[in-house]
Each structure stands twice: as structure tokens, then as C-alpha cells.
Design an enzyme around this catalytic site. Structure first.
Site, mmCIF file in Angstrom:
data_model
loop_
_atom_site.group_PDB
_atom_site.id
_atom_site.type_symbol
_atom_site.label_atom_id
_atom_site.label_comp_id
_atom_site.label_asym_id
_atom_site.label_seq_id
_atom_site.Cartn_x
_atom_site.Cartn_y
_atom_site.Cartn_z
ATOM 1 N N THR A 1 11.050 -40.354 -9.932
ATOM 2 C CA THR A 1 10.923 -39.407 -8.805
ATOM 3 C C THR A 1 9.912 -39.986 -7.740
ATOM 4 O O THR A 1 9.968 -39.557 -6.686
ATOM 5 C CB THR A 1 10.737 -38.095 -9.212
ATOM 6 O OG1 THR A 1 9.624 -37.787 -10.048
ATOM 7 C CG2 THR A 1 12.038 -37.391 -9.653
ATOM 8 N N ASN A 2 8.911 -40.795 -8.251
ATOM 9 C CA ASN A 2 8.081 -41.315 -7.113
ATOM 10 C C ASN A 2 8.735 -42.203 -6.321
ATOM 11 O O ASN A 2 8.815 -42.055 -5.257
ATOM 12 C CB ASN A 2 6.959 -42.160 -7.955
ATOM 13 C CG ASN A 2 6.334 -41.118 -8.905
ATOM 14 O OD1 ASN A 2 6.189 -39.856 -8.760
ATOM 15 N ND2 ASN A 2 5.598 -41.745 -9.880
ATOM 16 N N ARG B 1 -3.617 2.445 8.504
ATOM 17 C CA ARG B 1 -4.024 1.324 7.672
ATOM 18 C C ARG B 1 -2.779 0.559 7.699
ATOM 19 O O ARG B 1 -1.569 0.637 7.442
ATOM 20 C CB ARG B 1 -4.168 1.417 6.281
ATOM 21 C CG ARG B 1 -5.572 2.316 6.111
ATOM 22 C CD ARG B 1 -5.830 2.479 4.689
ATOM 23 N NE ARG B 1 -6.888 3.899 4.414
ATOM 24 C CZ ARG B 1 -7.929 3.463 4.126
ATOM 25 N NH1 ARG B 1 -8.737 2.252 3.618
ATOM 26 N NH2 ARG B 1 -8.790 4.354 3.794
ATOM 27 N N ARG C 1 8.906 -49.340 -20.663
ATOM 28 C CA ARG C 1 9.696 -49.907 -19.402
ATOM 29 C C ARG C 1 9.490 -51.248 -19.238
ATOM 30 O O ARG C 1 8.171 -51.720 -19.326
ATOM 31 C CB ARG C 1 9.277 -48.871 -18.247
ATOM 32 C CG ARG C 1 9.899 -49.525 -16.837
ATOM 33 C CD ARG C 1 9.351 -48.940 -15.827
ATOM 34 N NE ARG C 1 8.065 -49.086 -15.320
ATOM 35 C CZ ARG C 1 7.512 -48.565 -14.209
ATOM 36 N NH1 ARG C 1 8.078 -47.367 -13.611
ATOM 37 N NH2 ARG C 1 6.434 -48.795 -14.106
ATOM 38 N N GLU D 1 15.794 -44.518 -9.679
ATOM 39 C CA GLU D 1 14.855 -44.757 -8.598
ATOM 40 C C GLU D 1 15.317 -45.141 -7.131
ATOM 41 O O GLU D 1 14.527 -44.874 -6.202
ATOM 42 C CB GLU D 1 13.717 -45.693 -9.171
ATOM 43 C CG GLU D 1 13.112 -45.455 -10.330
ATOM 44 C CD GLU D 1 12.129 -46.559 -10.746
ATOM 45 O OE1 GLU D 1 10.970 -46.267 -10.352
ATOM 46 O OE2 GLU D 1 12.545 -47.603 -11.026
ATOM 47 N N TYR E 1 14.350 -33.545 -20.688
ATOM 48 C CA TYR E 1 12.890 -33.537 -20.735
ATOM 49 C C TYR E 1 12.247 -34.060 -19.524
ATOM 50 O O TYR E 1 12.964 -34.421 -18.652
ATOM 51 C CB TYR E 1 12.380 -34.446 -21.851
ATOM 52 C CG TYR E 1 12.953 -36.152 -21.576
ATOM 53 C CD1 TYR E 1 11.848 -36.859 -20.652
ATOM 54 C CD2 TYR E 1 13.862 -36.637 -21.769
ATOM 55 C CE1 TYR E 1 11.984 -38.171 -20.252
ATOM 56 C CE2 TYR E 1 14.049 -37.999 -21.586
ATOM 57 C CZ TYR E 1 13.185 -38.686 -20.903
ATOM 58 O OH TYR E 1 13.385 -40.065 -20.588
ATOM 59 N N GLY F 1 -7.715 -8.006 3.818
ATOM 60 C CA GLY F 1 -8.865 -8.041 5.267
ATOM 61 C C GLY F 1 -8.228 -8.830 6.374
ATOM 62 O O GLY F 1 -8.973 -8.921 7.128
ATOM 63 N N HIS G 1 -7.083 -33.956 5.387
ATOM 64 C CA HIS G 1 -7.228 -35.496 4.778
ATOM 65 C C HIS G 1 -7.974 -35.774 3.470
ATOM 66 O O HIS G 1 -7.565 -35.915 2.388
ATOM 67 C CB HIS G 1 -7.801 -36.448 5.569
ATOM 68 C CG HIS G 1 -7.755 -37.989 5.185
ATOM 69 N ND1 HIS G 1 -8.895 -38.477 4.504
ATOM 70 C CD2 HIS G 1 -6.934 -38.971 5.264
ATOM 71 C CE1 HIS G 1 -8.768 -39.695 4.030
ATOM 72 N NE2 HIS G 1 -7.488 -40.078 4.406
ATOM 73 N N ARG H 1 -3.320 -1.338 -6.439
ATOM 74 C CA ARG H 1 -2.342 -2.252 -6.559
ATOM 75 C C ARG H 1 -2.607 -3.053 -7.730
ATOM 76 O O ARG H 1 -3.606 -3.018 -8.132
ATOM 77 C CB ARG H 1 -2.331 -3.281 -5.076
ATOM 78 C CG ARG H 1 -3.843 -3.739 -5.151
ATOM 79 C CD ARG H 1 -4.043 -4.351 -3.713
ATOM 80 N NE ARG H 1 -5.612 -4.727 -3.584
ATOM 81 C CZ ARG H 1 -6.013 -4.709 -2.303
ATOM 82 N NH1 ARG H 1 -5.405 -4.701 -1.182
ATOM 83 N NH2 ARG H 1 -7.309 -5.178 -2.352
ATOM 84 N N SER I 1 16.408 -41.932 -16.599
ATOM 85 C CA SER I 1 15.172 -41.382 -16.268
ATOM 86 C C SER I 1 14.967 -41.222 -14.982
ATOM 87 O O SER I 1 14.717 -42.581 -14.420
ATOM 88 C CB SER I 1 14.134 -41.936 -17.266
ATOM 89 O OG SER I 1 12.778 -41.488 -16.948
ATOM 90 N N LYS J 1 0.749 -1.244 0.122
ATOM 91 C CA LYS J 1 -0.107 -0.052 -0.031
ATOM 92 C C LYS J 1 0.839 1.216 -0.023
ATOM 93 O O LYS J 1 0.636 2.199 -0.810
ATOM 94 C CB LYS J 1 -0.970 -0.129 1.249
ATOM 95 C CG LYS J 1 -1.964 1.111 1.154
ATOM 96 C CD LYS J 1 -3.024 0.875 2.202
ATOM 97 C CE LYS J 1 -3.777 -0.169 1.834
ATOM 98 N NZ LYS J 1 -4.366 -0.777 3.482
ATOM 99 N N CYS K 1 10.297 -39.028 -15.488
ATOM 100 C CA CYS K 1 9.153 -39.648 -15.527
ATOM 101 C C CYS K 1 8.284 -39.924 -14.393
ATOM 102 O O CYS K 1 7.281 -40.270 -14.456
ATOM 103 C CB CYS K 1 9.460 -40.706 -16.313
ATOM 104 S SG CYS K 1 10.072 -42.135 -15.333
ATOM 105 N N MET L 1 -5.763 -7.816 8.215
ATOM 106 C CA MET L 1 -4.996 -6.915 9.038
ATOM 107 C C MET L 1 -5.880 -5.673 9.509
ATOM 108 O O MET L 1 -6.828 -5.470 8.939
ATOM 109 C CB MET L 1 -3.775 -6.664 8.853
ATOM 110 C CG MET L 1 -2.781 -7.813 9.237
ATOM 111 S SD MET L 1 -1.006 -7.459 8.939
ATOM 112 C CE MET L 1 -1.374 -6.951 7.154
HETATM 113 C C1 PEP Z 1 8.569 -43.587 -10.453
HETATM 114 O O1 PEP Z 1 8.880 -44.245 -9.644
HETATM 115 O O2 PEP Z 1 9.051 -42.305 -10.589
HETATM 116 C C2 PEP Z 1 8.009 -44.115 -11.559
HETATM 117 C C3 PEP Z 1 7.933 -43.108 -12.484
HETATM 118 O O3 PEP Z 1 7.929 -45.293 -11.491
HETATM 119 P P1 PEP Z 1 6.460 -46.004 -10.922
HETATM 120 O O4 PEP Z 1 5.570 -44.560 -10.420
HETATM 121 O O5 PEP Z 1 5.573 -46.893 -12.131
HETATM 122 O O6 PEP Z 1 6.978 -46.627 -9.860
HETATM 123 MG MG MG Z 2 8.988 -46.460 -9.992
#
Ligand code: PEP
Ligand code: MG
Length: 911
Positions: free
Chosen positions: A799-800, A91, A653, A777, A884, A100, A451, A335, A796, A22, A864, A102
Site C-alpha cells: 500500500t505504500n 450552557r 521479497r 503495488e 492478514y 471549554g 511540518h 458524562r 500482498s 449534557k 504489507c 463554548m
Molecule cells: C509497499 O510499497 O507498500 C511496500 C511494502 O514496499 P516498499 O515500501 O518496500 O516499497
Molecule cells: Mg513497494
């Protein structure tokens, strides 16, 4: 020595951190020469000292005195002067907008004596008394902590006695009586009298604004919005102008464009004879800005002129507060305005046409989250319907179905093919089966991290939570609405996870027009890149008052910005797709290949029997028979996917999950006829049972236990590719080995796969363009990537699994169990399964990239896991220099947009 107070004329827009949004914007408007009532800003530094030490910095009082004196000189009046008082507003103004949250105190400087001075100077007794009662009310609640209800009830009671509905209908005597009553409320509620020293009023108000940084609602808001707790708020002190001085006065808020749709043209609300707080509080009905043009055309024209100037100066949608004081227009605040996803895209694209911003800036102003919102199904015409309740918009999309109040009923009805909305006060892990089959989930408790919200988002289920007006009675299978009506089990209900609205009845759901348009783009997105500069895009002419019904302007805006992102991005975007249909959809949505085809999904349905046969096979002959039956089916799968992605890489895969997942549940085996097969199934299940299957026999390890399976899959891939080559196709298969932990595993499997490729090429007389790589993995794989890279053409990041194994969190279990508690308590701000944990998992990825590239600078690198479609994670992956990201087909446009934004941010942030 630090300076704690700045005159408006001494600051600028760039000082938002110190002067708050402000204060910084008031300074900017002042310097633009707009009519801003003069004043000064107390810095966030001062607030931080106050919050830390429990008292203002020593220098503050004197600095305030100096700036007040200069304000008094400018205005030719002294604060609270009994003869002709200067009044000020006090203010809050945080560096990031916290609307709103503060406190505000208006009319500071009025006392029992100066109220008479105000009446005499303005010639308006009523106005003076009205201003005083407002001060007593605001000061009483905000500064002295008196319960608001006492003031409101007294006002309502007075209106009832006088037989009026509007406070403007109360006369001077009424308001004076109200002032007396308010004095008493303060006396008994606060245990002290209202301060009659104007400077004491000012100092206490400033302190109250400082303190309001730490109210519960402000803390909660910051937690939700990810605003740091240690920023503190600035305080602006500004000479009062009055919108409550009769019919030639008033207050309003206005936007330079429509913040809901983005359409051009000023848009706002005005309230005659009112102070600013009345407009926002909805005490009386406001009128649209066009009516101001009737009532006060001069001010209206002046206002629209200034809005035009502000928009040009800020080069963005501006949100403005103004007051007309007896025919004179004053600008109280500007603003950059908040807007919906739709408006964000439209405004950004249209401002490029208007040459206010360039295309890079337009792209910076929209986000992947906003695009995601625009791609969900929506209700066809919910705007004409009145919601029966509202809650927190927790998981986007539109869902309609029969009301059910427990998980078991949800399952039962869903099994009959009926659509259901599961309604609970709040959900627990017991509700999971019902949530899985429901179209949507509605709760009366909990917010965005409850949840219900976390789990529904994870499943892609629509969710509205915390609709606390609903009186949910699970035992009686019904819920009561505020108006007394009751919704019973089986009644039709619709919920909008984007707005938090709940409707009775089945509202028709339509696909998103944006999604339809993007899917119709057929991947030729690169061609649209230049349109903006030439102004020749088809959607250019349709903004104005006509022609922009429907979403044409929006669709054009989205396409242009995504196209620009394509031109800017460095990351390529692939899709996770297991079928030819998914592959086609992904390609239409701009995917540049498949980054993950999970082959285990091909063993469901009728093929389950075949894989079951393989698993329970007794001896090599039986096993080979099962594999022989599977091979042609797999080959057909791969042929159709390679066809759909012809010319683009397709990463296939090898089978990953533990084998018991393909067998019937132990309890169901008893349904099998009592036979040899039943006994073998039972024995195999016993043999394959694992305490912790995700760390057991799965991924590459299966290649060593059932070598024929890997062999069959690889052969199916290469035969499919050979078939495609034979008919003139351009297949680019990439075989990916999951869950590798050591280079030795990959080396063995790679040799085997290469052998099969050579064999198929010889049999078919073709050359196959293929690559063999692995997933990273397992943390050990990331830490030894230089060794693994020697057997891999590409890595690749899964990341899960990598998140699961780095954190020691089972992704299948925690999202529904303790993760919501962690999020609620602020131990985690986001789920590491949603947004990549840059410090932990990210460090492993960084290490693996460095090692992998050092070993082989041509090594392919991608992601992936689900994070590949998460906007914040995409930015992180771009930063790491991956080649990628791969994500589910419908997130491909989101990843494209974010990858483009990430590339721009890099450039503009570079030193
Ligand atoms: C992962 O583990 O990131 C992956 C892509 O394989 P999945 O989810 O099938 O285990
Ligand atoms: Mg996996």
C-alpha cells in the site's frame, strides 16, 4: 412540526445527537431520580436553523415560554421576579464533548431589582451581590463581547485596594461597588446597558451559546478532533443552585475512578463557597474530595453513593459536576469521562471483573492508538519533575539530549555519537537532515499538523511542537524561558512527546513496562483468553489501595485485552522484518509469520561492495563471480530468519530498489582511487541515472535485466529452506515478486523460480513447502488481478507504492514538503501514507480482491505496506476480508488489538 425544546424529564441518554451530551445526560440523571435541578434543553436542530438562517426558528420563542412556565411552576418562583427571583444557567452541550470551547452564562434573571429580592429571600446580601457581579461579567464577555480583561483587572484592583487575595474575602459593599463598575464597563465596552428584562437576558444568552459553535477556537478544536462542523450545539437552561452561598456551600468535579491511572475509588476536587466555573478556572485552590468528607460528611456520603449508582448505570467511568447549596447536594452534570490510555485499559479490564461489562465491550473501549502510547519509552519519574515548558504532544516517546538550534550542528554532534534535541521555531524541509539524526524535535510554533509534527511522526522521532512560551533565538543559539532562565546550545534537555512537557536536564528513560510484558508473552497469547470469566488471573488482587504501585494492574489489563482480541480476530498478523533479530522480536510480540522481508536491506554495510561488484561487472564471468560471493551470505540470512520463524510463513521479497541506490553518490566517487573501477563506477552511474527512479528500473523489472540476481536470491531461499529441513526444521518460505504490472512479467519470473525449487529439491533430496506470489503495488496490477492471480499463490498489497502511484505523490518527497500545508488547510485530514485512503486506494484493493478471489478462491491475500499497523486501516482491511496484515514488529500488538476490535464491531453492527 419539529419540537425544539424538551424538559429534562422528557429526554434520555440515547438522544445525545438532539439534546447534546449534557442535555441527554441531565435527562438520564433526572429519570434515575437523582437530585438534578430542573430545566429544559433547546435542541441542536434549533441551533442548526439559527446558524443557517441567522435567526431562531419561529416556534422557538413560544416553546421556551411554555417550558419556562412549567419550570417556574415547579420551582414556585418566576424568572427574575423582583421579590424572589428564579435564576437559571444557560450552557452549551454539543453531541460530542468539546470541553471549554463554548459559552456558559450563570445567574440569568438577576437585575438591579431582583438582586434585592435574592438578598431578601436568602437573607444574604453578600451572596446576592456576588451572584450579580458574576452574571454581569459572564454576560458582558460572552453575550455582549466586552473584553474579559476589563472585568478581571477591575476585580484585581479592588482586591488590591482591600488588601485581600481571595474574592471570598470581599464583603457585600465591595461586591456592590464591583456591580456598579461592571455596569460601566458594559456600557462603554458594548455601547448598550445591561438588559434589565430577564427574558431578554435568557434569549440573548441562548443566542450567544448557539453562536459560540462557530468561534475560531471551536472550529479549530473540531478540526483537530474530527468532529463534524454541522452538528450544532444544544443549550440547557437549568434552575440555578448556589455553591457560593457561604461555607456550607460549594462546587466540585469528581470522577468515579482516577482518570489518569484508572485506579478505583472516587477522585475529585472541591471548592468551598464557589460557583462551578471557579473550580475549573483554577481561581482558588481546590481541596481533594476527602476533605469534603471532613467539612460535610453527609453530602460526601450522599455524593459517593450517587457516584456508585451512576457508574453502575453508565457502566463506565463517569465525570461529574456537583454543587452543594447550603448543605443540599445537587448533581449538575454527568458524562462518560475522558481518560488516559493507561486508565482506559485498566478500567475496561477491571469492569469485566466487576461484571459491569463483558470482555467484548471492554475490548471496544480501548484502541490501538492507546496501546501504541503505552508501548513507547517513557521517562522513569517525570511526575516528580517540574516541566520548564509545555507544548503540543505531537509524536510520542521520551527523548533526552543536548540542545541544538540548527540542523548542521545536530548532524555534526550526532556524528560524534552525541544525543541531540533539535530546537527550531518551526521546521522546514531544510531541517530534515537534523531531524533525522536528532533524538527529538522541539518547536515553539505549529500544532499537530505542522511540518515538524508530521515529519517527526513519519520518522518515529519524538516531537513536542508549539511550545509558545519558549523564546527561541536561533542566531544566538539559545532559548529564553518564561521565568527568565536561558537554555543554551549543549545544555541537557528532555522532551516528552506523549504529554508535550519539556524538562531541563537529562531525565532517565525506561522501556515501557507494557512492551516488556508483551514481549515476554512468547506468543502464547491464546492461552489467556478465558481468564476474565473465571477471575483467576494473577493481576486480580492488586487493585485497591495497595499492591498496585508500579504498573502491574496495567500490564495485566493490556495482556488480557490483547488476548481477548486474539480470540476474536479474523485477520492474522504478520511482521515486516529483515533480520533474525527483528523476526524474533516480532514473534515474541505475537507475529504469526513474516509478511515482508525486504532483501535489499541485506546488501548494506560490508556487503555493499559485493552488490556494487555485481552492478559494475563487465561480462558474464565477472557477474557470476559476484553472485557466487553473495549466495552463501544470502543463504545464511534466510536460514536464520526461517529458524526464528520456524513453522510460520516467511514472505521473502526479491530485490526491489533501483540499482543506483546501491552505488556511492556521484560526488563520492572522486574519493575512489583513480582506477579502472572508478571509471566503471562513474560510467555505470551515468547509465543507471533516472529522472524518476521510483518509476524506473526496479522491482520485477530487475529480474529481466539482471536475471542472475533473481536466480541467486531464489536459490539462496530454497537452499536455506533445505538446510532447515535437513536438521528437522519446518521452513515455510514464500517468495514475493515486487512491482508487477502485468501477468506476463510474473509468469516468466514464476517459471524461473519454480525451476530453481525443483532443482534444489532434487540436489538435496528434500521436499520444500513453498509458495510464490506477488505484490499489488501498481494500479494496473490491481485492475488486472484476475490475470495476475493465475501465476500467484498469494497477493500482498504494497500500500505504500500503491498509494504513491494512485495519488501521484512521491512518498519520499511530499511528507516533508506540501503535505503539512494540505493538512493545515483541511484539504486532507490525514496523510494517505498513514491511514489508507479508503475511497481511492481502497477501491483498487477491493477490485483486486474480488477479481483475485473469483479467479482462485484459495488465493492468499494480505497487506504489507505501513498501513498494516495503522489502527483505522486495520479495521478497513478486516472489512475487506483480507487474510492478514503485516507491519513493523513493534506495531504487531497494536494490529492484534485492532483486528480483534474490528471483528467485534462487525458483529455488533450487523443488522
Ligand atoms: C509497499 O510499497 O507498500 C511496500 C511494502 O514496499 P516498499 O515500501 O518496500 O516499497
Ligand atoms: Mg513497494
Amino acid at each position: 412540526m419539529s419540537q425544539y425544546v424538551y424538559d429534562f424529564s422528557g429526554g434520555s441518554m440515547a438522544q445525545r445527537h438532539l439534546l447534546g451530551g449534557k442535555g441527554a445526560n441531565l435527562a438520564e440523571m433526572t429519570n434515575l431520580g437523582l437530585p438534578v435541578p430542573p430545566g429544559f434543553t433547546i435542541t441542536t436542530d434549533a441551533c442548526r436553523v439559527y446558524l443557517k438562517e441567522g435567526r431562531e426558528p419561529h416556534e422557538l420563542a413560544e416553546e421556551v415560554t411554555d417550558h419556562l412556565l412549567s419550570l417556574e411552576t415547579t420551582m414556585g418562583r418566576r424568572l427574575g421576579d423582583p421579590a424572589d427571583p428564579l435564576l437559571v444557567s444557560v450552557r452549551s452541550g454539543a453531541p460530542q464533548s468539546m470541553p471549554g470551547m463554548m459559552e456558559t452564562v450563570l445567574n440569568v434573571g438577576l437585575t438591579d431589582r431582583s438582586v434585592a429580592g435574592l438578598a431578601a429571600a436568602s437573607g444574604d446580601e453578600r451572596f446576592a451581590a456576588d451572584s450579580y457581579r458574576r452574571l454581569l461579567h459572564m454576560f458582558g464577555t460572552t453575550v455582549l463581547g466586552v473584553d474579559d480583561a476589563a472585568f478581571v483587572e477591575t476585580l484585581d484592583e479592588l482586591k488590591r485596594r482591600r488588601g485581600v487575595t481571595d474574592d471570598t474575602q470581599l464583603d457585600a459593599d465591595d461586591l456592590r461597588a464591583l456591580v456598579d463598575a461592571y455596569h460601566q464597563i458594559i456600557g462603554s465596552g458594548a455601547g448598550r446597558v445591561f438588559p434589565q428584562d430577564p427574558r431578554e437576558q435568557l434569549d440573548l444568552s441562548v443566542r450567544a451559546v448557539f453562536g459560540s459553535w462557530n468561534t475560531q477556537r471551536a472550529i479549530l478544536y473540531r478540526r483537530h478532533e474530527g468532529i463534524a462542523d454541522d452538528l450544532g450545539t444544544a443549550v440547557t437552561v437549568q434552575a440555578m443552585v448556589f455553591g457560593n452561598r457561604g461555607p456550607s456551600s460549594g462546587s466540585g468535579v469528581a470522577f468515579t475512578r482516577d482518570p489518569a491511572t484508572g485506579r478505583r475509588g472516587a477522585y475529585g476536587d472541591y471548592l468551598q463557597n464557589a460557583q462551578g466555573e471557579d473550580v475549573v478556572a483554577g481561581i482558588r485552590n481546590t481541596v481533594p474530595l476527602e476533605e469534603l468528607a471532613q467539612v460535610d460528611p453527609v453530602s460526601h456520603d450522599e455524593l459517593t453513593g450517587m457516584m456508585g449508582r451512576l457508574e453502575k448505570h453508565y457502566r463506565d467511568l463517569c465525570d461529574i459536576e456537583f454543587t452543594i447549596d447550603d448543605g443540599k447536594l445537587w448533581m449538575l452534570q454527568t458524562r462518560v469521562g475522558k481518560r488516559t490510555a493507561e486508565a482506559a485499559f485498566r478500567i475496561a479490564a477491571e469492569m469485566v471483573d466487576e461484571r459491569l461489562i463483558d470482555r467484548d465491550e471492554a475490548l471496544r473501549r480501548v484502541t490501538g492508538e492507546q496501546l501504541a502510547q503505552l508501548m513507547f519509552p517513557q521517562f522513569a519519574d517525570s511526575s516528580s519533575r517540574q516541566p520548564i515548558a509545555r507544548g503540543v504532544a505531537a509524536s510520542p516517546g521520551a527523548a533526552t539530549g543536548e540542545a541544538v538550534f540548527d540542523s548542521a550542528t545536530a548532524k555534526r554532534l550526532a556524528a560524534q555519537g552525541r544525543d541531540v534535541i533539535l530546537i527550531r521555531r518551526e521546521t522546514t524541509p531544510e531541517d530534515l537532515p537534523g531531524m533525522t539524526v536528532a533524538r527529538g524535535v522541539l518547536t515553539s510554533r505549529g500544532g499537530k499538523t505542522s511540518h515538524a509534527a508530521v515529519v517527526a511522526r513519519g520518522m518515529g522521532r519524538v516531537c513536542v511542537c508549539g511550545a509558545d512560551e519558549l523564546d527561541i533565538d536561533v542566531a544566538a543559539r539559545c532559548m529564553g524561558l518564561p521565568d527568565g532562565t536561558v537554555v543554551r546550545e549543549g545544555d541537557p534537555l528532555s522532551i516528552d512527546g506523549m504529554t508535550g512537557e519539556v524538562f531541563s536536564g537529562h531525565l532517565p528513560v525506561t522501556d515501557s513496562v507494557v512492551l516488556r510484558s508483551l514481549a515476554g508473552d512468547h506468543g502464547d497469547h491464546g492461552d489467556h483468553g478465558d481468564h476474565g470469566d473465571h477471575g483467576d488471573h494473577g493481576d486480580h488482587g492488586d487493585h485497591g489501595d495497595h499492591g498496585d504501585h508500579g504498573d502491574h494492574g496495567l500490564v495485566g489489563a493490556v495482556r488480557r485485552l490483547v488476548a481477548h482480541a486474539d480470540a476474536a480476530r479474523r485477520l492474522s498478523v504478520r511482521a515486516n522484518a529483515d533480520t533474525a533479530d527483528d523476526a524474533r522480536t516480532a514473534r515474541e510480540l505475537g507475529a504469526e509469520g513474516i509478511g515482508l522481508c525486504r532483501t535489499e536491506h541485506m546488501f548494506l554495510g560490508s556487503r555493499r561492495q559485493l552488490i556494487e561488484d555485481l552492478i559494475v561487472a563487465d561480462g558474464a564471468t565477472e557477474q557470476q563471480a559476484a553472485l557466487d560471493a553473495l549466495l552463501p551470505l544470502q543463504r545464511a540470512d534466510f536460514t536464520s530468519i526461517l529458524e526464528a520463524m520456524d513453522g510460520l510463513p516467511v514472505t521473502i521479497r526479491l530485490i526491489d530498489p533501483p540499482l543506483h541506490e546501491f552505488l556511492p553518490h556521484r560526488d563520492l566517487i572522486s574519493d575512489e582511487p583513480d582506477s579502472d573501477r572508478r571509471q566503471r563506477l562513474a560510467a555505470t552511474l551515468d547509465r543507471l541515472r533516472e529522472e524518476n527512479p521510483m518509476l524506473g528500473l526496479r522491482g520485477v523489472r530487475l529480474g529481466f535485466t539482471i536475471p542472475g540476481l533473481v536466480h541467486m536470491q531464489a536459490r539462496a531461499v530454497f537452499e536455506a529452506a533445505a538446510d532447515r529441513v535437513t536438521i528437522g526444521g519446518d521452513p515455510r518460505p514464500e517468495i514475493m515478486v515486487p512491482l508487477v504490472a502485468t501477468a506476463a512479467e510474473l509468469a516468466v519470473i514464476r517459471r524461473e523460480i519454480e525451476g530453481i525449487a525443483v532443482a534444489v529439491e532434487a540436489e538435496r533430496g528434500v521436499t520444500l513447502r513453498h509458495r510464490i506470489g506477488t505484490m499489488i503495488e501498481v494500479p494496473r496490477a490491481a485492475l488486472t488481478a484476475h490475470e495476475i492471480a493465475s501465476s500467484a499463490d498469494f497477493l500482498s498489497f504494497g500500500t505504500n507504492d500503491l498509494t504513491q502511484m494512485t495519488w501521484g505523490l512521491s512518498r519520499d518527497d511530499v511528507e516533508a514538503s506540501f503535505l503539512p500545508t494540505y493538512l493545515d488547510q483541511g484539504i486532507l485530514t490525514t496523510s494517505p501514507f498513514e491511514t489508507i485512503d479508503a475511497d481511492g486506494v481502497g477501491a483498487l484493493i477491493r477490485t483486486a480482491i474480488e477479481q483475485g478471489r473469483a479467479a482462485d478462491d484459495a488465493l492468499g491475500l494480505g497487506v504489507c505496506g505501513e498501513h498494516g499497523g495503522d489502527p483505522a486501516s486495520v479495521r478497513f482491511f478486516d472489512d475487506l476480508g483480507l487474510d492478514y496484515v503485516s507491519c513493523s514488529p513493534y506495531r504487531v500488538p497494536i494490529a492484534r488489538l485492532e483486528a480483534g476490535r474490528a471483528a467485534l464491531m462487525d458483529r455488533s453492527d450487523a443488522p
